[in-house]
Design an enzyme around this catalytic site. Sequence first.
Site, PDB file in Angstrom:
ATOM      1  N   LYS A   5       0.855  -1.212   0.000  1.00 21.66           N
ATOM      2  CA  LYS A   5       0.000   0.000   0.000  1.00 21.66           C
ATOM      3  C   LYS A   5       0.881   1.248   0.000  1.00 21.66           C
ATOM      4  O   LYS A   5       0.638   2.187  -0.752  1.00 21.66           O
ATOM      5  CB  LYS A   5      -0.864  -0.022   1.251  1.00 21.66           C
ATOM      6  CG  LYS A   5      -1.451   1.324   1.640  1.00 21.66           C
ATOM      7  CD  LYS A   5      -2.298   1.243   2.881  1.00 21.66           C
ATOM      8  CE  LYS A   5      -1.517   1.376   4.163  1.00 21.66           C
ATOM      9  NZ  LYS A   5      -1.228   2.760   4.566  1.00 21.66           N
ATOM     10  N   ASN A   6       1.941   1.245   0.818  1.00 19.46           N
ATOM     11  CA  ASN A   6       2.749   2.456   0.989  1.00 19.46           C
ATOM     12  C   ASN A   6       3.748   2.683  -0.132  1.00 19.46           C
ATOM     13  O   ASN A   6       4.500   3.648  -0.107  1.00 19.46           O
ATOM     14  CB  ASN A   6       3.462   2.441   2.349  1.00 19.46           C
ATOM     15  CG  ASN A   6       2.462   2.640   3.483  1.00 19.46           C
ATOM     16  OD1 ASN A   6       1.295   2.962   3.236  1.00 19.46           O
ATOM     17  ND2 ASN A   6       2.899   2.431   4.707  1.00 19.46           N
ATOM     18  N   CYS A  98      -3.881  11.680  13.694  1.00 12.68           N
ATOM     19  CA  CYS A  98      -4.606  10.425  13.529  1.00 12.68           C
ATOM     20  C   CYS A  98      -4.330   9.640  14.815  1.00 12.68           C
ATOM     21  O   CYS A  98      -3.700  10.139  15.734  1.00 12.68           O
ATOM     22  CB  CYS A  98      -4.141   9.668  12.298  1.00 12.68           C
ATOM     23  SG  CYS A  98      -2.478   9.090  12.469  1.00 12.68           S
ATOM     24  N   ARG A 103       0.730  14.321  13.129  1.00 18.62           N
ATOM     25  CA  ARG A 103       1.380  13.938  11.881  1.00 18.62           C
ATOM     26  C   ARG A 103       1.777  15.228  11.130  1.00 18.62           C
ATOM     27  O   ARG A 103       1.168  15.598  10.143  1.00 18.62           O
ATOM     28  CB  ARG A 103       0.451  13.080  11.036  1.00 18.62           C
ATOM     29  CG  ARG A 103      -0.083  11.839  11.744  1.00 18.62           C
ATOM     30  CD  ARG A 103       0.986  10.788  11.993  1.00 18.62           C
ATOM     31  NE  ARG A 103       1.528  10.226  10.779  1.00 18.62           N
ATOM     32  CZ  ARG A 103       0.974   9.209  10.127  1.00 18.62           C
ATOM     33  NH1 ARG A 103      -0.159   8.706  10.547  1.00 18.62           N
ATOM     34  NH2 ARG A 103       1.546   8.731   9.030  1.00 18.62           N
ATOM     35  N   ASP A 286       5.663   0.167  11.975  1.00 16.21           N
ATOM     36  CA  ASP A 286       4.419  -0.474  11.532  1.00 16.21           C
ATOM     37  C   ASP A 286       4.335  -1.930  11.967  1.00 16.21           C
ATOM     38  O   ASP A 286       3.309  -2.571  11.739  1.00 16.21           O
ATOM     39  CB  ASP A 286       4.291  -0.398  10.002  1.00 16.21           C
ATOM     40  CG  ASP A 286       4.114   1.027   9.540  1.00 16.21           C
ATOM     41  OD1 ASP A 286       4.280   1.292   8.344  1.00 16.21           O
ATOM     42  OD2 ASP A 286       3.830   1.891  10.392  1.00 16.21           O
ATOM     43  N   ARG A 379      -8.500  -0.462   5.433  1.00 17.14           N
ATOM     44  CA  ARG A 379      -7.737   0.610   4.792  1.00 17.14           C
ATOM     45  C   ARG A 379      -6.443   0.085   4.185  1.00 17.14           C
ATOM     46  O   ARG A 379      -5.953   0.598   3.197  1.00 17.14           O
ATOM     47  CB  ARG A 379      -7.380   1.686   5.829  1.00 17.14           C
ATOM     48  CG  ARG A 379      -8.502   2.622   6.140  1.00 17.14           C
ATOM     49  CD  ARG A 379      -7.963   3.793   6.918  1.00 17.14           C
ATOM     50  NE  ARG A 379      -6.754   4.300   6.280  1.00 17.14           N
ATOM     51  CZ  ARG A 379      -5.913   5.144   6.879  1.00 17.14           C
ATOM     52  NH1 ARG A 379      -6.146   5.540   8.098  1.00 17.14           N
ATOM     53  NH2 ARG A 379      -4.844   5.591   6.268  1.00 17.14           N
TER      54      ARG A 379
HETATM   55  C1  EPZ Z   1       4.860   6.741   6.435  1.00 14.86           C
HETATM   56  O1  EPZ Z   1       4.129   7.758   7.094  1.00 14.86           O
HETATM   57  C2  EPZ Z   1       3.904   5.551   6.316  1.00 14.86           C
HETATM   58  N1  EPZ Z   1       2.744   5.939   5.513  1.00 14.86           N
HETATM   59  C3  EPZ Z   1       3.470   5.105   7.718  1.00 14.86           C
HETATM   60  O2  EPZ Z   1       2.662   3.946   7.565  1.00 14.86           O
HETATM   61  C4  EPZ Z   1       4.707   4.724   8.515  1.00 14.86           C
HETATM   62  O3  EPZ Z   1       4.323   4.367   9.811  1.00 14.86           O
HETATM   63  C5  EPZ Z   1       5.677   5.918   8.549  1.00 14.86           C
HETATM   64  O4  EPZ Z   1       5.998   6.341   7.208  1.00 14.86           O
HETATM   65  C6  EPZ Z   1       6.982   5.568   9.251  1.00 14.86           C
HETATM   66  O5  EPZ Z   1       7.599   4.501   8.583  1.00 14.86           O
HETATM   67  C7  EPZ Z   1       2.883   5.993   4.168  1.00 14.86           C
HETATM   68  O6  EPZ Z   1       3.937   5.734   3.610  1.00 14.86           O
HETATM   69  C8  EPZ Z   1       1.649   6.373   3.407  1.00 14.86           C
HETATM   70  P1  EPZ Z   1       7.076  10.012   8.430  1.00 14.86           P
HETATM   71  P2  EPZ Z   1       4.712   9.270   7.124  1.00 14.86           P
HETATM   72  O7  EPZ Z   1       6.914  11.302   7.697  1.00 14.86           O
HETATM   73  O8  EPZ Z   1       5.495   9.533   5.879  1.00 14.86           O
HETATM   74  C9  EPZ Z   1       7.811  13.214  11.874  1.00 14.86           C
HETATM   75  C10 EPZ Z   1       0.774   2.626   7.856  1.00 14.86           C
HETATM   76  O9  EPZ Z   1       0.508   1.988   8.858  1.00 14.86           O
HETATM   77  N2  EPZ Z   1       7.592  14.223  10.823  1.00 14.86           N
HETATM   78  O10 EPZ Z   1       8.182   9.090   8.006  1.00 14.86           O
HETATM   79  O11 EPZ Z   1       3.582  10.166   7.457  1.00 14.86           O
HETATM   80  C11 EPZ Z   1       6.553  12.392  12.168  1.00 14.86           C
HETATM   81  O12 EPZ Z   1       5.735  13.060  13.102  1.00 14.86           O
HETATM   82  C12 EPZ Z   1       1.289   4.045   7.978  1.00 14.86           C
HETATM   83  O13 EPZ Z   1       0.739   2.178   6.695  1.00 14.86           O
HETATM   84  C13 EPZ Z   1       7.752  15.576  11.154  1.00 14.86           C
HETATM   85  O14 EPZ Z   1       8.045  15.926  12.294  1.00 14.86           O
HETATM   86  O15 EPZ Z   1       5.710   9.200   8.347  1.00 14.86           O
HETATM   87  C14 EPZ Z   1       7.133  11.113  12.719  1.00 14.86           C
HETATM   88  O16 EPZ Z   1       7.481  11.313  14.066  1.00 14.86           O
HETATM   89  C15 EPZ Z   1       1.080   4.537   9.380  1.00 14.86           C
HETATM   90  N3  EPZ Z   1       7.560  16.504  10.175  1.00 14.86           N
HETATM   91  C16 EPZ Z   1       8.426  10.944  11.917  1.00 14.86           C
HETATM   92  O17 EPZ Z   1       8.742  12.240  11.391  1.00 14.86           O
HETATM   93  C17 EPZ Z   1       7.231  16.163   8.885  1.00 14.86           C
HETATM   94  O18 EPZ Z   1       7.095  17.068   8.035  1.00 14.86           O
HETATM   95  C18 EPZ Z   1       8.304   9.967  10.744  1.00 14.86           C
HETATM   96  O19 EPZ Z   1       7.170  10.332  10.000  1.00 14.86           O
HETATM   97  C19 EPZ Z   1       7.065  14.793   8.573  1.00 14.86           C
HETATM   98  C20 EPZ Z   1       7.255  13.835   9.553  1.00 14.86           C
END
Ligand code: EPZ
Length: 399
Positions: A5-6, A98, A103, A286, A379
Amino acid sequence: MSGAKNSALPAMAASLLTDSLVLSNVPEVQDILSMGELLMGMGKTGRHEGDHWVLEGSRLHSCEASYELVKKMRASILVLGPLLARYGEVKVAYPGGCNIGARPVDLHIEGLKKMGAKIDVEHGTIHATARRLQGTEIHFDKVTVTGTENLLMAATLAQGTTVINNAAREPEVTDLVRLLKKMGARIGGEGSDTLVVEGVESLGPAEHRIIPDRIEGGTFFVLGALCADELVVRNLEPLHLKSLLSKAGEAGVSFTQEADLIRVKRCLSLKPLDLETQPYPGFPTDMQAQFMVLLTQAEGRSLIRETIFPGRYHHVDELLRLGASLKKRENGEVMVSGPTPLSGAEVTATDLRASACLVIAGLLASGVSVVNDIHHLERGYERLVDKIRSVGGDVGYLL
Ligand code: EPZ
């Protein structure tokens, strides 16, 4: 296992960069349908049959991702980079939180601003414009998967060269790099934490097969390690699960792997261990909830520390209802004591991976469990109930 999915979500967003994109091995899950709805709402023509998607069109009649869509699916933020790069304007609702915590998308916005985009965030909407994005050097303070994907897509059509430092190295990011290169993008550093993108004038059509879903694979691996005489998990890349497999080995789980499958059997004496989630290639956040179920059966005390989404512990209260012995500690760790026999109860799913963990726990527990709010499951897991029943799991929908 189904396609990831991702990986499919950014790949679908990348269709905004070209006139024709054909994707295969796309999972049939709600998030994918939501992304399709978003893209077609903007003017792309799309059709899909099974795991095949065709996304076409060059003219859009809207460059807006509405709040109700973004609220349903955070990954809508992935249209930010491609729309800015090709159409010079985009409006995306600022994603809310969420169930796994805040996020933020500040890193996405800062990076695009550095590339010359003008971005206003007001009344809950991100409004970005750019005549032509300019290549530049970007350094992510934190590893962000969709942040890396957004900047990568934006950089493919920028003027000049963009260097992305501290880029995410998740296999889904590498899959996107491979797709963009098929479209004619010039990208170096594939799989590393430094991506170098030389902007081009336009990108062409492409066909691409999405990689297997490593998190679905890991979820079934844990199920097999807890409940199966022997479970064969097919259509996955064991290489993408190295950190999970290494932790499972440390816990005493016995398994063998071949090119695209893993065989795993129930482990009768699991050892406790300490676990910390990290960006790839570290242990994936995850898989944290699913692995917690495994550790409830280990002989002794384990410590789990969630460093990516500190709020990602809603499954703890639900596992306590099933009899697990868990303790949230001040410093954000969860202490798991085992082995504790689980007994069936009614529980409620809170997010995608917590739902999967509760289904696994219910299959392990004695007696019947009921998992409520399983729309979270739909989802991101394709036909999870069918797949579990196909290997003898006693699970079904309560209509
Ligand atoms: C991706 O989310 C995945 N979703 C998530 O999978 C996964 O848990 C996550 O990466 C971590 O591996 C998709 O790919 C669609 P991040 P993402 O930006 O990109 C902080 C699932 O279960 N951050 O890597 O939203 C954030 O708060 C989902 O399939 C900032 O501070 O995650 C977190 O602490 C859930 N500022 C960390 O970085 C930003 O601008 C990592 O978040 C962006 C992120």
